[in-house]
Design a protein around this motif. Structure first.
Motif, short mmCIF file in Angstrom:
data_model
loop_
_atom_site.label_atom_id
_atom_site.label_comp_id
_atom_site.label_asym_id
_atom_site.label_seq_id
_atom_site.Cartn_x
_atom_site.Cartn_y
_atom_site.Cartn_z
N TRP A 62 48.86 45.93 32.87
CA TRP A 62 48.04 45.78 31.68
C TRP A 62 46.87 44.81 31.82
N SER A 63 46.62 44.24 32.97
CA SER A 63 45.48 43.35 33.12
C SER A 63 44.19 44.15 33.28
N ASN A 64 43.09 43.57 32.85
CA ASN A 64 41.80 44.27 32.90
C ASN A 64 41.36 44.57 34.33
N ASP A 65 41.82 43.74 35.28
CA ASP A 65 41.43 43.95 36.68
C ASP A 65 42.40 44.85 37.43
N LYS A 66 43.30 45.51 36.66
CA LYS A 66 44.29 46.45 37.23
C LYS A 66 45.20 45.77 38.26
N GLY A 67 45.49 44.50 38.04
CA GLY A 67 46.46 43.79 38.88
C GLY A 67 45.89 43.10 40.09
N SER A 68 44.57 43.10 40.26
CA SER A 68 43.97 42.50 41.45
C SER A 68 44.30 41.01 41.58
N ALA A 69 44.16 40.28 40.47
CA ALA A 69 44.44 38.84 40.51
C ALA A 69 45.91 38.57 40.79
N GLU A 70 46.79 39.37 40.17
CA GLU A 70 48.23 39.20 40.39
C GLU A 70 48.59 39.48 41.84
N LEU A 71 48.03 40.54 42.43
CA LEU A 71 48.32 40.85 43.83
C LEU A 71 47.78 39.76 44.75
#
Length: 329
Positions: free
Chosen positions: A277-286
């Protein structure tokens, strides 16, 4: 021809025309600009549901690629709720990716065909608590108005997409136009449709594995005409299907709570809701996960090198002591 563009002023005017009778409730400072709120749901609530479901499909497929039979349903280390994982086994003879894809398709088609029943949203004026403060009451009023605006906009999109054809129908599907704030209002009804489908499936199979509804009092007055049962995808067991749609809902609600309370996921080692659900499609989480793995590897290497140094010092110290204890010639 009626303009189906959900970003047009005409669309909002038509979609929210039936909301005029609710504006009588908006005579307090809790009143919101309904049309502006609806536009916010369409323009600012990102990512859209369609994209989130596809991201969840990718997450489940990635887990399944490295899973064994005993990993089919495992608890989350963050929430303790089941994580959905398909592994090719006797119980799941189909390809794991195909199982996940079938579940995702059923989830999306149900989302896009479900209306929010008109009488199912609790009325603030009918359930006024005399002990609550004015600010609490106004906040409840604001939330109710937002839910009713979501209901009207959502149901209008369902109606338009089901009545349309071709590209017009595709582009006006709720999953294409709306995001998590809208889906949060709808998702309990989705879960109830799936629960009823599993009950129906169990009756046909003469088993008793379907879950009980957590919202039985809320939904008991809603007939199957309003919330038609949706059976699990063909070949998918009830527990696997339940794990799929339950985890998706858990990640949805966690992401909404984090957004509304301005929480940060930095304290959580792995926040799968950020992948969906993040706006960056999980880039920061990854990126955070890669950094944490690199840090753990560095710490582990440092520990190994430190242990080697301690052993070396001990060995050298022992050798030195032995040399000192030898008699001089």
């Amino acid at each position: 021809m009626v303009n189906p563009n959900p970003n047009s002023d005409e669309f909002y005017a038509r979609a929210l025309a039936s909301f005029n009778n609710q504006m009588a409730l908006a005579n307090t400072t809790a009143a919101i600009d309904i049309e502006s709120y609806a536009k916010t749901l369409v323009e600012d609530d990102l990512p859209k549901i369609d994209s989130a479901v596809k991201s969840f499909l990718s997450l489940v497929a990635a887990r399944s690629a490295v899973a064994s039979d005993i990993d089919v349903i495992s608890p989350s280390t963050v929430t303790g709720t089941p994580q959905c994982t398909f592994a090719t086994s006797v119980k799941t003879p189909m390809d794991a990716n195909r199982c996940a894809l079938m579940c995702a398709r059923t989830l999306l088609s149900t989302i896009n065909s479900t209306n929010i029943p008109s009488d199912s949203i609790e009325s603030t004026t009918e359930n006024e608590n005399k002990d609550e403060t004015k600010s609490d009451y106004e906040e409840k009023m604001k939330i109710e108005l937002q839910k009713r605006a979501t209901q009207i906009l959502w149901n209008r999109l369902v109606q338009q997409s089901s009545a349309g054809t071709g590209e017009e129908a595709k582009q006006t599907k709720p999953s294409k136009v709306l995001g998590r704030d809208s889906l949060r209002v709808l998702y309990p009804y989705i879960q109830e449709r799936f629960r009823r489908g599993m009950v129906q499936n169990d009756i046909a199979a003469d088993t008793k594995s379907a879950p009980q509804s957590n919202n039985s009092l809320q939904f008991q007055s809603l007939s199957n005409d309003l919330l038609p049962p949706v059976n699990p995808p063909k070949g998918i067991e009830n527990d696997q299907w339940e794990a799929f749609y339950t985890e998706f809902g858990d990640l949805l609600f966690r992401a909404c709570d984090a957004k509304s309370e301005s929480k940060s996921s930095k304290g959580i080692e792995h926040d799968d809701s950020a992948l969906i659900w993040s706006n960056d499609k999980g880039s920061a989480e990854l990126r955070q996960r890669r950094e944490m793995r690199a840090q753990r590897a560095t710490e582990a290497l440092s520990s190994v090198e430190g242990a080697k140094a301690v052993v070396a010092d001990a060995v050298l110290g022992t050798v030195a002591e032995d040399d000192d204890s030898k008699p001089s010639s």
